[in-house]
Design a protein around this motif. Structure first.
Motif, PDB file in Angstrom:
ATOM      1  N   GLU A 119       0.832  -1.204   0.000  1.00  0.00           N
ATOM      2  CA  GLU A 119       0.000   0.000   0.000  1.00  0.00           C
ATOM      3  C   GLU A 119       0.870   1.259   0.000  1.00  0.00           C
ATOM      4  O   GLU A 119       0.593   2.228  -0.726  1.00  0.00           O
ATOM      5  N   GLN A 120       1.928   1.252   0.787  1.00  0.00           N
ATOM      6  CA  GLN A 120       2.820   2.411   0.831  1.00  0.00           C
ATOM      7  C   GLN A 120       3.540   2.610  -0.495  1.00  0.00           C
ATOM      8  O   GLN A 120       3.650   3.734  -1.001  1.00  0.00           O
ATOM      9  N   ALA A 121       4.038   1.509  -1.080  1.00  0.00           N
ATOM     10  CA  ALA A 121       4.790   1.611  -2.338  1.00  0.00           C
ATOM     11  C   ALA A 121       3.894   2.060  -3.482  1.00  0.00           C
ATOM     12  O   ALA A 121       4.244   2.968  -4.246  1.00  0.00           O
ATOM     13  N   SER A 122       2.733   1.446  -3.611  1.00  0.00           N
ATOM     14  CA  SER A 122       1.831   1.819  -4.705  1.00  0.00           C
ATOM     15  C   SER A 122       1.238   3.198  -4.490  1.00  0.00           C
ATOM     16  O   SER A 122       0.985   3.941  -5.444  1.00  0.00           O
ATOM     17  N   GLY A 123       1.045   3.562  -3.211  1.00  0.00           N
ATOM     18  CA  GLY A 123       0.523   4.887  -2.911  1.00  0.00           C
ATOM     19  C   GLY A 123       1.456   5.999  -3.349  1.00  0.00           C
ATOM     20  O   GLY A 123       1.005   7.068  -3.772  1.00  0.00           O
ATOM     21  N   GLU A 124       2.754   5.755  -3.274  1.00  0.00           N
ATOM     22  CA  GLU A 124       3.711   6.766  -3.730  1.00  0.00           C
ATOM     23  C   GLU A 124       3.572   7.024  -5.226  1.00  0.00           C
ATOM     24  O   GLU A 124       3.621   8.173  -5.681  1.00  0.00           O
ATOM     25  N   PHE A 125       3.372   5.963  -5.989  1.00  0.00           N
ATOM     26  CA  PHE A 125       3.134   6.145  -7.427  1.00  0.00           C
ATOM     27  C   PHE A 125       1.846   6.925  -7.662  1.00  0.00           C
ATOM     28  O   PHE A 125       1.809   7.861  -8.463  1.00  0.00           O
ATOM     29  N   ALA A 126       0.767   6.536  -6.975  1.00  0.00           N
ATOM     30  CA  ALA A 126      -0.529   7.179  -7.178  1.00  0.00           C
ATOM     31  C   ALA A 126      -0.471   8.664  -6.846  1.00  0.00           C
ATOM     32  O   ALA A 126      -1.009   9.503  -7.596  1.00  0.00           O
ATOM     33  N   LEU A 143      -6.128  -5.688  -2.769  1.00  0.00           N
ATOM     34  CA  LEU A 143      -6.662  -4.810  -1.719  1.00  0.00           C
ATOM     35  C   LEU A 143      -5.776  -3.590  -1.473  1.00  0.00           C
ATOM     36  O   LEU A 143      -6.268  -2.449  -1.540  1.00  0.00           O
ATOM     37  N   PRO A 144      -4.478  -3.738  -1.195  1.00  0.00           N
ATOM     38  CA  PRO A 144      -3.663  -2.536  -1.001  1.00  0.00           C
ATOM     39  C   PRO A 144      -3.560  -1.678  -2.259  1.00  0.00           C
ATOM     40  O   PRO A 144      -3.440  -0.444  -2.164  1.00  0.00           O
ATOM     41  N   LEU A 145      -3.615  -2.293  -3.438  1.00  0.00           N
ATOM     42  CA  LEU A 145      -3.588  -1.511  -4.669  1.00  0.00           C
ATOM     43  C   LEU A 145      -4.850  -0.665  -4.806  1.00  0.00           C
ATOM     44  O   LEU A 145      -4.793   0.506  -5.218  1.00  0.00           O
ATOM     45  N   LEU A 146      -5.996  -1.231  -4.444  1.00  0.00           N
ATOM     46  CA  LEU A 146      -7.248  -0.462  -4.455  1.00  0.00           C
ATOM     47  C   LEU A 146      -7.204   0.660  -3.418  1.00  0.00           C
ATOM     48  O   LEU A 146      -7.689   1.771  -3.671  1.00  0.00           O
ATOM     49  N   ARG A 147      -6.640   0.375  -2.270  1.00  0.00           N
ATOM     50  CA  ARG A 147      -6.528   1.426  -1.259  1.00  0.00           C
ATOM     51  C   ARG A 147      -5.744   2.620  -1.780  1.00  0.00           C
ATOM     52  O   ARG A 147      -6.117   3.778  -1.540  1.00  0.00           O
ATOM     53  N   VAL A 186     -15.096  -3.648  -0.180  1.00  0.00           N
ATOM     54  CA  VAL A 186     -16.448  -3.127   0.028  1.00  0.00           C
ATOM     55  C   VAL A 186     -16.600  -2.641   1.467  1.00  0.00           C
ATOM     56  O   VAL A 186     -17.117  -1.549   1.722  1.00  0.00           O
ATOM     57  N   GLU A 187     -16.144  -3.443   2.414  1.00  0.00           N
ATOM     58  CA  GLU A 187     -16.259  -3.073   3.829  1.00  0.00           C
ATOM     59  C   GLU A 187     -15.503  -1.789   4.139  1.00  0.00           C
ATOM     60  O   GLU A 187     -15.952  -0.980   4.974  1.00  0.00           O
ATOM     61  N   GLU A 188     -14.383  -1.569   3.472  1.00  0.00           N
ATOM     62  CA  GLU A 188     -13.569  -0.371   3.719  1.00  0.00           C
ATOM     63  C   GLU A 188     -14.064   0.855   2.962  1.00  0.00           C
ATOM     64  O   GLU A 188     -13.550   1.959   3.166  1.00  0.00           O
ATOM     65  N   GLY A 189     -15.032   0.678   2.063  1.00  0.00           N
ATOM     66  CA  GLY A 189     -15.592   1.803   1.325  1.00  0.00           C
ATOM     67  C   GLY A 189     -14.680   2.368   0.251  1.00  0.00           C
ATOM     68  O   GLY A 189     -14.803   3.535  -0.127  1.00  0.00           O
TER      69      GLY A 189
END
Length: 329
Positions: A119-126, A143-147, A186-189
């Motif tokens: 999640e941290q690594a992909s979030g930096e790209f996003a 899941l972390p990629l969607l986050r 879905v649960e995390e919205g």
């Protein structure tokens, strides 16, 4: 030490100012660096519009392991990809700077830590506006990629290609596995429940409640039999209407393909789609607002003649072409 002999250099195609693949007219396809489509590494370009990122992780699987070797297998099979995509009339590596970001170093012994790292690594790209094509790895990584994309775009539409629903609750009490990412999403919205779709599902389930839960989450289902009976164009139209103008994430478990087209995967099911059907559906969706994509569950140990890895490499190439088409509009 910098070596000067021409035979030791890596000749690259430069098109429209972008650094592209190794020039196959000067270096054979079986030689040279094993990056995706023989593209430059991320550290070899000043900036990238699209990055192909590997996640060698399969600690979330429930049957056959081996998808941790998927990124390497896909990269090796991608040596045959070429710069021009005639199916959509675009040269993706000329339209955008595409680079191979290498593999994320995720912990193979701790699923929770691996999810956080990704999640941290992909979030930096996003956050920096770099579009990702992620090659896995098992489906836990969705899941972390969607986050990371939801943190930038808000809840996103989802088109999920898979033999399985992947909306189960737990396995052996574990909430984070390759069969649970979309229930957690879905649960995390982080996904838009008005625009969720499964494509290519088939095979036995644990019970009717699996489908009831899935409908409650907001998913529409287009089975592999639907693709066969209704045809690619009708499925594309239905998906486009469901997604609309929303930002969309596309996640592909390679077992959506029939084992004849993808034997190298962990949980094969009979009666799947053909690689031609999958590629044509992706091409039909290419004007949708793609914000993230993955292709997962490639397990080279079961993949005779690289059939599965070749299919996955072409899927990843279509994602890059899709991004390029959006950028050239």
């Amino acid at each position: 030490m910098k070596l000067s002999h021409p035979a030791l250099q890596i000749p690259r195609v430069i098109d429209n100012g972008h650094i592209g693949p190794v020039d196959s007219s000067l270096m054979p396809r079986f030689a040279g660096p094993a990056t995706f489509a023989r593209l430059p590494r991320l550290d070899e370009v000043d900036a990238a519009d699209v990055a192909v990122m590997g996640v060698p992780f399969d600690s979330g699987v429930s049957f056959r392991s081996g998808a941790r070797f998927g990124p390497a297998g896909i990269r090796e099979a991608s040596r045959l990809l070429r710069p021009y995509n005639p199916a959509v009339d675009i040269s993706p590596f000329a339209e955008l700077q595409v680079a191979d970001a290498g593999d994320v170093a995720v912990n193979p012994f701790n699923i929770g830590e691996a999810i956080d790292t990704l999640e941290q690594a992909s979030g930096e790209f996003a956050r920096n506006g770099v579009k990702l094509v992620t090659i896995g790895g098992d489906h836990t990584i969705a899941l972390p990629l969607l986050r990371s994309v939801a943190a930038v775009h808000g809840p996103v539409a989802l088109v999920h290609f898979d033999a399985h629903l992947d909306t189960w609750d737990t396995y052996f009490g574990a909430e984070y596995t390759h069969g649970t990412p979309f229930r957690r999403a879905v649960e995390e919205g982080i996904v838009d429940t008005e625009a969720l779709s499964h494509v290519g599902t088939r095979g036995p389930l644990y019970g009717k409640k699996d489908l009831e839960d899935d409908r409650r989450f907001g998913f529409g289902i287009y089975t592999s039999a639907d693709v066969f009976r209704r045809g690619v164009d009708e499925i594309v139209d239905a998906l486009r209407q469901r997604v609309g103008n929303r930002p969309v994430y596309v996640s592909i478990d390679i077992d959506v393909l029939d084992p004849a087209h993808a034997p190298g995967t962990g949980t094969p099911e009979a009666g799947g789609m053909t690689s031609r059907e999958l590629l044509e559906i992706l091409r039909g969706l290419r004007r949708l607002n793609l914000v993230g994509a993955d292709v997962v569950e490639v397990a080279p140990a079961y993949d005779h003649a690289e059939i599965t890895s070749v299919a996955a490499s072409h899927v990843a190439y279509e994602f890059v072409s899709w991004y390029a088409g959006l950028g050239s509009k």
